[in-house]
Design a protein around this motif. Structure first.
Motif, PDB file in Angstrom:
ATOM      1  N   UNK A 132     -39.383   1.923 124.474  1.00 60.14           N
ATOM      2  CA  UNK A 132     -39.759   1.211 125.709  1.00 60.14           C
ATOM      3  C   UNK A 132     -39.082   1.834 126.927  1.00 60.14           C
ATOM      4  N   UNK A 133     -39.226   3.133 127.130  1.00 55.78           N
ATOM      5  CA  UNK A 133     -38.497   3.854 128.186  1.00 55.78           C
ATOM      6  C   UNK A 133     -39.072   3.647 129.594  1.00 55.78           C
ATOM      7  N   UNK A 134     -40.291   3.187 129.702  1.00 60.89           N
ATOM      8  CA  UNK A 134     -40.923   3.088 131.021  1.00 60.89           C
ATOM      9  C   UNK A 134     -40.154   2.149 131.939  1.00 60.89           C
ATOM     10  N   UNK A 135     -39.841   2.652 133.161  1.00 63.34           N
ATOM     11  CA  UNK A 135     -39.118   1.837 134.135  1.00 63.34           C
ATOM     12  C   UNK A 135     -37.609   1.968 134.025  1.00 63.34           C
ATOM     13  N   UNK A 136     -37.137   2.828 133.123  1.00 65.30           N
ATOM     14  CA  UNK A 136     -35.704   3.049 132.932  1.00 65.30           C
ATOM     15  C   UNK A 136     -35.396   4.531 133.076  1.00 65.30           C
ATOM     16  N   UNK A 137     -34.139   4.841 133.426  1.00 69.24           N
ATOM     17  CA  UNK A 137     -33.676   6.223 133.419  1.00 69.24           C
ATOM     18  C   UNK A 137     -32.224   6.253 132.974  1.00 69.24           C
ATOM     19  N   UNK A 138     -31.808   7.396 132.412  1.00 68.00           N
ATOM     20  CA  UNK A 138     -30.430   7.545 131.933  1.00 68.00           C
ATOM     21  C   UNK A 138     -29.915   8.927 132.316  1.00 68.00           C
ATOM     22  N   UNK A 139     -28.611   9.097 132.149  1.00 65.18           N
ATOM     23  CA  UNK A 139     -27.977  10.404 132.278  1.00 65.18           C
ATOM     24  C   UNK A 139     -26.863  10.487 131.245  1.00 65.18           C
ATOM     25  N   UNK A 140     -26.505  11.715 130.847  1.00 64.79           N
ATOM     26  CA  UNK A 140     -25.402  11.884 129.896  1.00 64.79           C
ATOM     27  C   UNK A 140     -24.624  13.124 130.316  1.00 64.79           C
ATOM     28  N   UNK A 141     -23.875  12.958 131.371  1.00 64.07           N
ATOM     29  CA  UNK A 141     -23.089  14.064 131.933  1.00 64.07           C
ATOM     30  C   UNK A 141     -21.741  14.204 131.230  1.00 64.07           C
ATOM     31  N   UNK A 142     -21.261  13.133 130.646  1.00 64.63           N
ATOM     32  CA  UNK A 142     -19.998  13.144 129.907  1.00 64.63           C
ATOM     33  C   UNK A 142     -20.207  12.521 128.543  1.00 64.63           C
ATOM     34  N   UNK A 143     -19.426  12.951 127.577  1.00 62.52           N
ATOM     35  CA  UNK A 143     -19.536  12.435 126.227  1.00 62.52           C
ATOM     36  C   UNK A 143     -19.263  10.929 126.196  1.00 62.52           C
ATOM     37  N   UNK A 144     -18.340  10.472 127.046  1.00 65.20           N
ATOM     38  CA  UNK A 144     -17.890   9.093 126.991  1.00 65.20           C
ATOM     39  C   UNK A 144     -18.830   8.118 127.681  1.00 65.20           C
ATOM     40  N   UNK A 145     -19.748   8.602 128.512  1.00 66.43           N
ATOM     41  CA  UNK A 145     -20.497   7.730 129.401  1.00 66.43           C
ATOM     42  C   UNK A 145     -22.004   7.910 129.277  1.00 66.43           C
ATOM     43  N   UNK A 146     -22.737   6.793 129.300  1.00 64.11           N
ATOM     44  CA  UNK A 146     -24.202   6.850 129.175  1.00 64.11           C
ATOM     45  C   UNK A 146     -24.793   5.721 130.031  1.00 64.11           C
ATOM     46  N   UNK A 147     -24.797   5.881 131.349  1.00 65.11           N
ATOM     47  CA  UNK A 147     -25.307   4.811 132.220  1.00 65.11           C
ATOM     48  C   UNK A 147     -26.822   4.678 132.165  1.00 65.11           C
ATOM     49  N   UNK A 148     -27.276   3.445 132.302  1.00 60.61           N
ATOM     50  CA  UNK A 148     -28.706   3.119 132.292  1.00 60.61           C
ATOM     51  C   UNK A 148     -29.096   2.558 133.659  1.00 60.61           C
ATOM     52  N   UNK A 149     -30.128   3.133 134.268  1.00 59.58           N
ATOM     53  CA  UNK A 149     -30.651   2.612 135.530  1.00 59.58           C
ATOM     54  C   UNK A 149     -31.963   1.891 135.264  1.00 59.58           C
ATOM     55  N   UNK A 150     -31.999   0.633 135.685  1.00 62.63           N
ATOM     56  CA  UNK A 150     -33.218  -0.160 135.610  1.00 62.63           C
ATOM     57  C   UNK A 150     -33.898  -0.027 136.963  1.00 62.63           C
ATOM     58  N   UNK A 151     -35.031   0.607 136.994  1.00 65.90           N
ATOM     59  CA  UNK A 151     -35.685   0.869 138.274  1.00 65.90           C
ATOM     60  C   UNK A 151     -36.636  -0.252 138.653  1.00 65.90           C
ATOM     61  N   UNK A 152     -37.111  -0.196 139.897  1.00 67.78           N
ATOM     62  CA  UNK A 152     -38.053  -1.209 140.382  1.00 67.78           C
ATOM     63  C   UNK A 152     -39.401  -1.101 139.669  1.00 67.78           C
ATOM     64  N   UNK A 153     -39.614  -0.006 138.955  1.00 71.16           N
ATOM     65  CA  UNK A 153     -40.867   0.165 138.217  1.00 71.16           C
ATOM     66  C   UNK A 153     -40.898  -0.635 136.913  1.00 71.16           C
ATOM     67  N   UNK A 154     -39.761  -1.151 136.486  1.00 71.45           N
ATOM     68  CA  UNK A 154     -39.702  -1.956 135.257  1.00 71.45           C
ATOM     69  C   UNK A 154     -40.264  -3.334 135.585  1.00 71.45           C
ATOM     70  N   UNK A 155     -41.357  -3.698 134.907  1.00 74.26           N
ATOM     71  CA  UNK A 155     -42.109  -4.906 135.271  1.00 74.26           C
ATOM     72  C   UNK A 155     -41.373  -6.194 134.975  1.00 74.26           C
ATOM     73  N   UNK A 156     -40.595  -6.216 133.921  1.00 72.61           N
ATOM     74  CA  UNK A 156     -39.915  -7.442 133.510  1.00 72.61           C
ATOM     75  C   UNK A 156     -38.485  -7.113 133.114  1.00 72.61           C
ATOM     76  N   UNK A 157     -37.604  -6.855 134.078  1.00 70.09           N
ATOM     77  CA  UNK A 157     -36.278  -6.334 133.770  1.00 70.09           C
ATOM     78  C   UNK A 157     -35.256  -7.359 133.282  1.00 70.09           C
ATOM     79  N   UNK A 158     -35.509  -8.625 133.480  1.00 70.41           N
ATOM     80  CA  UNK A 158     -34.532  -9.645 133.062  1.00 70.41           C
ATOM     81  C   UNK A 158     -34.415  -9.637 131.548  1.00 70.41           C
ATOM     82  N   UNK A 159     -33.213  -9.340 131.045  1.00 68.46           N
ATOM     83  CA  UNK A 159     -32.990  -9.234 129.604  1.00 68.46           C
ATOM     84  C   UNK A 159     -31.503  -9.014 129.343  1.00 68.46           C
ATOM     85  N   UNK A 160     -31.157  -8.973 128.065  1.00 64.43           N
ATOM     86  CA  UNK A 160     -29.803  -8.651 127.612  1.00 64.43           C
ATOM     87  C   UNK A 160     -29.815  -7.193 127.175  1.00 64.43           C
TER      88      UNK A 160
END
Lengths: 111, 116
Positions: B60-88
Motif C-alpha cells: 500500500x505504498x501510494x501516498x507515502x514516501x521513505x528514505x534510508x540515508x542511515x542504517x539506524x533511521x527509516x523515516x516515513x512521510x505521509x503525503x497529502x496524496x494519501x486518501x485516508x491517512x488516519x491510522x496506527x
C-alpha cells in the motif's frame, strides 16, 4: 497481496482455560512467527518457527509449524488476565523476503 | 537498551499537510519496515528497506514516501496524496539477509496519526 486466514477472530474465555488458535494458507511457508499486541502498542514477538513439524514453547505458550508447511498453531495453557490482547501470526512464503500477517485473534478473559 | 523508537506517540495534522514519522533503531539491523494498522485489522506493509540507500514498495505504498540515508533511521512521510491517512503506524526491523533468524521482525511502539 497474499492472505493468511487466522481463526478464530475473537475468543471470550474464563481465566484458567486453555486457548488454541491457528493460521492457514494455500501457500507454502518457510517461517512462521507469532506476535502479541497490547492496545496502543507494537506487536511483541512470542515464538519463531523455522522447520516443518517444529514444536516450540515459551512458558505457557506453545506453537507448531504444520507438517504441510501451510499452517501453524498457537496454544496458551492456563490463561491469566495478562494474556488479554491480539495475537497475530506472520509467515514468510518460500522465496519471498516479506512477511504476510494474519488478521489477528482478539483474546478476552473473564476473571 | 537496544530497541526501536518511534516518535511521537500521537500526531495530529490538518488535511492536506505532509507529515513525517520518525523510526530509529540501535539493534544494528540491516532491514527496516513500515506497516499501517487500521482498527480491527492486521498489518499492511507500506515500504521496506533491506539496506541503506535502497527501499521497495510494499502492498500500500501510494501516498507515502521513505528514505534510508542511515542504517539506524527509516523515516516515513505521509503525503497529502494519501486518501485516508488516519491510522496506527508501526515501524519494524530485522537482521536482514544472510543472518540466522533474519526474518524475525521487531516492532517499535507505534505512532497514532490523526488527520483532522
Amino acid at each position: 497481496g497474499q492472505q493468511l486466514n487466522q481463526s478464530p477472530q475473537s475468543m471470550f474465555i474464563q481465566e484458567g482455560e486453555d486457548v488454541s488458535m491457528n493460521c492457514t494458507s494455500s501457500s507454502i511457508f518457510n517461517t512462521w512467527l507469532w506476535y502479541k499486541q497490547d492496545p496502543g502498542e507494537g506487536p511483541v514477538l512470542l515464538i519463531a518457527l523455522y522447520k516443518a513439524g517444529e514444536l516450540t514453547s515459551n512458558g505457557r505458550l506453545t506453537a507448531q509449524f504444520g507438517i504441510t508447511r501451510k499452517d501453524s498453531f498457537l496454544n496458551i495453557s492456563a490463561s491469566i488476565p495478562s494474556d488479554v490482547g491480539i495475537y497475530f501470526c506472520a509467515g514468510r512464503i518460500q522465496g519471498a523476503q516479506k512477511l504476510v500477517f494474519g488478521q489477528g485473534t482478539r483474546l478476552t478473559i473473564n476473571p | 537498551d537496544g530497541g526501536i523508537t518511534q516518535s511521537p506517540k500521537y500526531l495530529f495534522r490538518k488535511e492536506g499537510q505532509n507529515v513525517t514519522l520518525s523510526c530509529e533503531q540501535n539493534l544494528n539491523h540491516d532491514a527496516m519496515y513500515w506497516y499501517r494498522q487500521d482498527p480491527g485489522q492486521g498489518l499492511r506493509l507500506i515500504y521496506y528497506s533491506q539496506i541503506v540507500n535502497d527501499f521497495q514498495k510494499g502492498d500500500i505504498a501510494e501516498g507515502y514516501s521513505v528514505s534510508r540515508e542511515k542504517k539506524e533511521s527509516f523515516p516515513l512521510t505521509v503525503t497529502s496524496a494519501q486518501k485516508n491517512p488516519t491510522a496506527f503506524y508501526l515501524c519494524a526491523s530485522s537482521m536482514g539477509q544472510g543472518a540466522s533468524g533474519n526474518y524475525e521482525q521487531f516492532f517499535g511502539p507505534g505512532t497514532r496519526l490523526t488527520v483532522l
